[in-house]
Scaffold this motif. Structure first.
Motif, PDB file in Angstrom:
ATOM      1  N   ALA A  73       0.858  -1.187   0.000  1.00 34.13           N
ATOM      2  CA  ALA A  73       0.000   0.000   0.000  1.00 34.13           C
ATOM      3  C   ALA A  73       0.890   1.231   0.000  1.00 34.13           C
ATOM      4  N   ARG A  74       0.299   2.344  -0.349  1.00 34.18           N
ATOM      5  CA  ARG A  74       0.988   3.626  -0.150  1.00 34.18           C
ATOM      6  C   ARG A  74       0.291   4.251   1.059  1.00 34.18           C
ATOM      7  N   CYS A  75       1.064   4.690   2.045  1.00 32.07           N
ATOM      8  CA  CYS A  75       0.461   5.087   3.326  1.00 32.07           C
ATOM      9  C   CYS A  75       0.772   6.545   3.671  1.00 32.07           C
ATOM     10  N   GLY A 127      13.139  -2.673  -4.109  1.00 34.18           N
ATOM     11  CA  GLY A 127      12.124  -3.392  -4.874  1.00 34.18           C
ATOM     12  C   GLY A 127      11.298  -2.409  -5.670  1.00 34.18           C
ATOM     13  N   THR A 128      11.638  -2.233  -6.919  1.00 33.38           N
ATOM     14  CA  THR A 128      10.869  -1.355  -7.805  1.00 33.38           C
ATOM     15  C   THR A 128      11.245  -1.648  -9.255  1.00 33.38           C
ATOM     16  N   ILE A 129      10.240  -1.634 -10.120  1.00 36.82           N
ATOM     17  CA  ILE A 129      10.560  -1.879 -11.532  1.00 36.82           C
ATOM     18  C   ILE A 129      11.312  -0.691 -12.139  1.00 36.82           C
ATOM     19  N   ASP A 130      11.265   0.456 -11.464  1.00 40.14           N
ATOM     20  CA  ASP A 130      11.808   1.691 -12.066  1.00 40.14           C
ATOM     21  C   ASP A 130      13.342   1.719 -12.156  1.00 40.14           C
ATOM     22  N   ASN A 131      14.006   0.948 -11.342  1.00 34.39           N
ATOM     23  CA  ASN A 131      15.481   0.916 -11.278  1.00 34.39           C
ATOM     24  C   ASN A 131      16.073   2.281 -10.921  1.00 34.39           C
ATOM     25  N   VAL A 171       6.038   3.737 -21.342  1.00 37.71           N
ATOM     26  CA  VAL A 171       6.423   2.777 -20.305  1.00 37.71           C
ATOM     27  C   VAL A 171       6.575   3.493 -18.969  1.00 37.71           C
ATOM     28  N   MET A 172       6.564   2.703 -17.906  1.00 35.11           N
ATOM     29  CA  MET A 172       6.653   3.282 -16.558  1.00 35.11           C
ATOM     30  C   MET A 172       8.082   3.725 -16.241  1.00 35.11           C
ATOM     31  N   GLY A 173       8.252   4.266 -15.075  1.00 36.42           N
ATOM     32  CA  GLY A 173       9.581   4.681 -14.647  1.00 36.42           C
ATOM     33  C   GLY A 173       9.571   5.887 -13.740  1.00 36.42           C
ATOM     34  N   ARG A 174       8.410   6.433 -13.527  1.00 39.24           N
ATOM     35  CA  ARG A 174       8.261   7.611 -12.666  1.00 39.24           C
ATOM     36  C   ARG A 174       9.465   8.553 -12.728  1.00 39.24           C
ATOM     37  N   ASP A 175       9.563   9.234 -13.847  1.00 36.22           N
ATOM     38  CA  ASP A 175      10.616  10.243 -14.025  1.00 36.22           C
ATOM     39  C   ASP A 175      12.012   9.659 -14.206  1.00 36.22           C
ATOM     40  N   ALA A 224       9.127   7.511 -21.863  1.00 35.07           N
ATOM     41  CA  ALA A 224       9.023   7.315 -20.416  1.00 35.07           C
ATOM     42  C   ALA A 224       7.910   8.196 -19.875  1.00 35.07           C
ATOM     43  N   GLU A 225       7.084   7.619 -19.007  1.00 38.71           N
ATOM     44  CA  GLU A 225       6.026   8.432 -18.388  1.00 38.71           C
ATOM     45  C   GLU A 225       6.707   9.530 -17.579  1.00 38.71           C
ATOM     46  N   SER A 226       6.233  10.738 -17.739  1.00 38.33           N
ATOM     47  CA  SER A 226       6.819  11.845 -16.982  1.00 38.33           C
ATOM     48  C   SER A 226       6.224  13.138 -17.510  1.00 38.33           C
ATOM     49  N   GLY A 254       1.212   0.605 -19.132  1.00 40.60           N
ATOM     50  CA  GLY A 254       0.592   0.661 -17.799  1.00 40.60           C
ATOM     51  C   GLY A 254       0.995  -0.455 -16.856  1.00 40.60           C
ATOM     52  N   HIS A 255       0.045  -0.853 -16.020  1.00 36.70           N
ATOM     53  CA  HIS A 255       0.379  -1.744 -14.907  1.00 36.70           C
ATOM     54  C   HIS A 255       0.705  -3.173 -15.306  1.00 36.70           C
ATOM     55  N   LEU A 256       0.482  -3.534 -16.558  1.00 38.89           N
ATOM     56  CA  LEU A 256       0.897  -4.901 -16.907  1.00 38.89           C
ATOM     57  C   LEU A 256       2.408  -5.054 -16.762  1.00 38.89           C
ATOM     58  N   GLN A 257       3.114  -3.929 -16.795  1.00 40.97           N
ATOM     59  CA  GLN A 257       4.574  -3.964 -16.612  1.00 40.97           C
ATOM     60  C   GLN A 257       4.973  -4.399 -15.199  1.00 40.97           C
ATOM     61  N   ARG A 258       4.045  -4.272 -14.259  1.00 39.91           N
ATOM     62  CA  ARG A 258       4.394  -4.602 -12.882  1.00 39.91           C
ATOM     63  C   ARG A 258       4.098  -6.052 -12.531  1.00 39.91           C
ATOM     64  N   GLY A 259       3.379  -6.764 -13.427  1.00 41.68           N
ATOM     65  CA  GLY A 259       2.977  -8.121 -13.074  1.00 41.68           C
ATOM     66  C   GLY A 259       3.861  -9.186 -13.688  1.00 41.68           C
TER      67      GLY A 259
END
Ligand code: F6P
Length: 325
Positions: A73-75, A127-131, A171-175, A224-226, A254-259
């Motif tokens: 979760a994000r808290c 632990g993150t796909i973003d590296n 693709v993902m990567g958050r910046d 890259a998403e950003s 999207g989120h298929l990259q995380r699975g």
């Protein structure tokens, strides 16, 4: 003081290989005579007291599974001093003397603040796909996500070629441009638009002006998403206005990259890092992230892992440019 009981949690965006890490941490802790408490839903579950003792059987048959059996979760509450105080109380109640936190930037930032505030031992696993964590060559989940991207782009290329189309694939990567750049190289894409370079120059204009797509009947560009790149939608809108000769389509992975089931590389990395996390606690290390540099496991202080931006390897820009002419 020797730690007798550890807590383990996963937090933030999930990543393939997190289960392999949970398994290795649990088994190594038990092997070294410690008790293990699994904390569900990251810091959120800690506050809500979603805690269960883990035996070796709890982590059987999970190395091959994507996602995280501990949930995540994000808290927002953990970002407040009151939330962290609550978390500290829960840990004390359960006799948890140290934490292993698996996650990305947000997870380790929370861990760092908490560890300082309460002088509490925490070891982080990246632990993150973003590296995008500094101090480690790769993060758990990155290799699997990269392979997923490659498979998706291979499929999109079939239709792109049939229709002579220009595709922008987000693709993902958050910046961070690691997934986009290496995904482009691995899938034979023509270019990658990544935030690290978008800040310096107009990548789209350069791509088109340097004769992009002259001799090809389909083209694939990974974006890259950003906010900096504008994402695939933003780039495609621009092309439609400025270069109307192209037949453009957009695909957001999207989120298929995380699975998906983690690759061998992610499973091995997660297993090595999980065991290293317990070694770190045995050596009385605290407030460090386990990293890997040139195949050697290293301890990276949280302050370094979080604060510094991990640079992309600029040689890869040439690799992509030359290999896609
Ligand atoms: O940090 C991992 C990540 O998958 C990023 O690449 C992405 O920007 C973000 O998480 C998406 O988060 P959420 O699943 O909360 O939408």
């Amino acid at each position: 003081m020797a730690v007798k009981c550890i807590g383990i949690l996963t937090s933030g965006g999930d990543a393939p290989g997190m289960n392999a890490a949970i398994r290795a941490v649990t088994r190594s802790a038990i092997y070294n005579g410690m008790k293990v408490k699994g904390i569900y839903r990251g810091y959120k579950g800690l506050l809500l007291d979603e805690i269960e003792e883990f035996k070796t059987q709890n982590v059987s048959n999970i190395i091959q599974r994507g996602g995280t059996i501990l949930k995540t979760a994000r808290c927002a509450e953990f970002k407040t001093p009151e939330g962290r105080k609550e978390a500290y109380e829960r840990l004390k109640e359960h006799g948890i003397e140290a934490l292993v936190a698996i996650g990305g930037d947000g997870t380790l930032t929370g861990a760092r603040i908490f560890a300082q505030e309460y002088d509490y031992p925490i070891v982080g696993l990246p632990g993150t796909i973003d590296n995008d964590l500094y101090g480690t060559d790769v993060t758990i989940g990155y290799d699997t996500a990269l392979n997923t991207i490659m498979e998706c782009v291979d499929k999109i290329r079939d239709t792109a070629t049939s229709h002579d189309r220009l595709f922008f694939i987000e693709v993902m990567g958050r910046d961070a441009g690691f997934l986009a750049l290496n995904g482009a190289i691995a899938s034979g894409a023509e270019a990658a638009i990544i935030p690290e370079i978008s800040l310096e120059k107009d990548q789209l204009a350069e791509m088109i002006e340097t004769g992009f797509r002259k001799s090809k009947n389909s083209s694939i560009v990974l974006v890259a998403e950003s906010e900096v790149t504008g994402g695939a939608m933003g780039v495609a809108e621009r092309v439609k206005k400025e270069y109307p000769q192209f037949d453009v389509r957009v695909s957001i992975l999207g989120h298929l990259q995380r699975g998906g089931s983690p690759t061998a590389q992610d499973r091995i990395l997660a297993t090595r890092m999980g065991i290293a996390a317990i070694d770190a606690l045995l050596e009385d290390q605290r407030n460090v992230m386990i990293g890997i540099q040139n195949d050697q496991l290293v301890y990276v202080p949280f302050s370094k892992a979080i604060k510094n931006d991990k640079p992309i390897n600029r040689d890869l820009l040439d690799t992509l440019r030359i290999s896609s002419i």
